[in-house]
Scaffold this motif. Sequence first.
Motif, short mmCIF file in Angstrom:
data_model
loop_
_atom_site.label_atom_id
_atom_site.label_comp_id
_atom_site.label_asym_id
_atom_site.label_seq_id
_atom_site.Cartn_x
_atom_site.Cartn_y
_atom_site.Cartn_z
N GLU A 243 0.83 -1.21 0.00
CA GLU A 243 0.00 0.00 0.00
C GLU A 243 0.86 1.25 0.00
OE1 GLU A 243 -3.89 -1.69 2.42
OE2 GLU A 243 -2.08 -1.09 3.52
N LEU A 244 1.93 1.25 0.78
CA LEU A 244 2.82 2.41 0.81
C LEU A 244 3.48 2.64 -0.54
CD1 LEU A 244 4.47 2.05 4.32
CD2 LEU A 244 2.79 3.74 3.58
N ILE A 245 3.91 1.55 -1.19
CA ILE A 245 4.55 1.68 -2.52
C ILE A 245 3.56 2.26 -3.53
CG2 ILE A 245 5.44 0.34 -4.47
CD1 ILE A 245 6.82 -1.47 -2.40
N VAL A 246 2.30 1.82 -3.46
CA VAL A 246 1.29 2.34 -4.39
C VAL A 246 1.07 3.83 -4.15
CG1 VAL A 246 -1.17 2.27 -4.95
CG2 VAL A 246 0.14 0.14 -4.76
N VAL A 247 1.00 4.25 -2.89
CA VAL A 247 0.79 5.67 -2.58
C VAL A 247 1.97 6.50 -3.07
CG1 VAL A 247 0.63 7.33 -0.69
CG2 VAL A 247 -0.77 5.26 -0.66
N VAL A 248 3.20 6.04 -2.83
CA VAL A 248 4.39 6.78 -3.27
C VAL A 248 4.41 6.87 -4.79
CG1 VAL A 248 6.91 6.71 -3.35
CG2 VAL A 248 5.71 6.32 -1.19
N ALA A 249 4.03 5.79 -5.47
CA ALA A 249 4.02 5.80 -6.94
C ALA A 249 3.00 6.81 -7.46
CB ALA A 249 3.71 4.40 -7.46
N ILE A 250 1.82 6.86 -6.82
CA ILE A 250 0.80 7.83 -7.25
C ILE A 250 1.31 9.26 -7.05
CG2 ILE A 250 -1.48 8.75 -6.68
CD1 ILE A 250 -2.34 5.84 -6.10
N LEU A 251 1.95 9.53 -5.91
CA LEU A 251 2.50 10.86 -5.65
C LEU A 251 3.58 11.20 -6.68
CD1 LEU A 251 2.72 10.91 -1.75
CD2 LEU A 251 1.09 12.10 -3.22
N GLY A 252 4.38 10.21 -7.05
CA GLY A 252 5.42 10.44 -8.06
C GLY A 252 4.83 10.80 -9.41
N VAL A 253 3.76 10.10 -9.80
CA VAL A 253 3.10 10.41 -11.08
C VAL A 253 2.52 11.81 -11.04
CG1 VAL A 253 1.14 9.80 -12.53
CG2 VAL A 253 2.66 8.01 -11.70
N LEU A 254 1.86 12.17 -9.94
CA LEU A 254 1.29 13.52 -9.82
C LEU A 254 2.37 14.59 -9.91
CD1 LEU A 254 -1.43 12.99 -7.06
CD2 LEU A 254 -1.78 13.40 -9.49
N ALA A 255 3.50 14.37 -9.21
CA ALA A 255 4.59 15.34 -9.26
C ALA A 255 5.14 15.46 -10.66
CB ALA A 255 5.68 14.93 -8.28
N ALA A 256 5.28 14.33 -11.36
CA ALA A 256 5.81 14.37 -12.73
C ALA A 256 4.86 15.12 -13.66
CB ALA A 256 6.02 12.94 -13.24
N LEU A 257 3.57 15.07 -13.38
CA LEU A 257 2.61 15.81 -14.20
C LEU A 257 2.60 17.30 -13.87
CD1 LEU A 257 -0.43 13.36 -14.19
CD2 LEU A 257 1.09 13.87 -16.09
N MET A 258 2.79 17.65 -12.59
CA MET A 258 2.63 19.03 -12.16
C MET A 258 3.86 19.89 -12.43
SD MET A 258 -0.36 19.55 -11.18
CE MET A 258 -0.10 21.17 -10.48
N VAL A 259 5.06 19.35 -12.27
CA VAL A 259 6.27 20.18 -12.35
C VAL A 259 6.40 20.89 -13.70
CG1 VAL A 259 8.79 20.07 -12.39
CG2 VAL A 259 7.52 19.01 -10.51
N PRO A 260 6.25 20.21 -14.84
CA PRO A 260 6.36 20.94 -16.11
C PRO A 260 5.30 22.03 -16.25
CG PRO A 260 6.45 18.59 -16.47
CD PRO A 260 6.05 18.79 -15.05
#
Length: 112
Positions: free
Chosen positions: A17-34
């Motif tokens: 569950e923790l890995i899934v949450v971290v992966a989701i946060l990573g995808v969101l960050a990758a979308l937001m930064v640009p």
Amino acid sequence: MPYLPTVDRRFGFSLTELIVVVAILGVLAALMVPRLIGHSDTSKRAACYANQGEIELQVKLWRRNQGSYPAANLSNIDSNPAYFPDGLPVCPVDGTAYTIDTSSGLVTGHTH
Ligand SMILES: [Zn+2]
């Protein structure tokens, strides 16, 4: 017998569950930064445009009060705190000073 803390497995998160949450946060960050980086440039150009409008408005006021446009490099209007109490703004895009066309009172350059 040594003290061993008991783990109640009814509460808490599993490693998956923790890995899934971290992966989701990573995808969101990758979308937001640009997007945020792109908006920074857009907002700087918008701020430059707003500065030009403010300068041209104060230049018109100067002309109404003084009878002629201020110097092209705006040195005389800059030294009068009645027009720019916080000082003359500089371009947020390239950091250059604003100048005006003394026949029209319009800001020159800054077509970014
Ligand atoms: Zn500019």
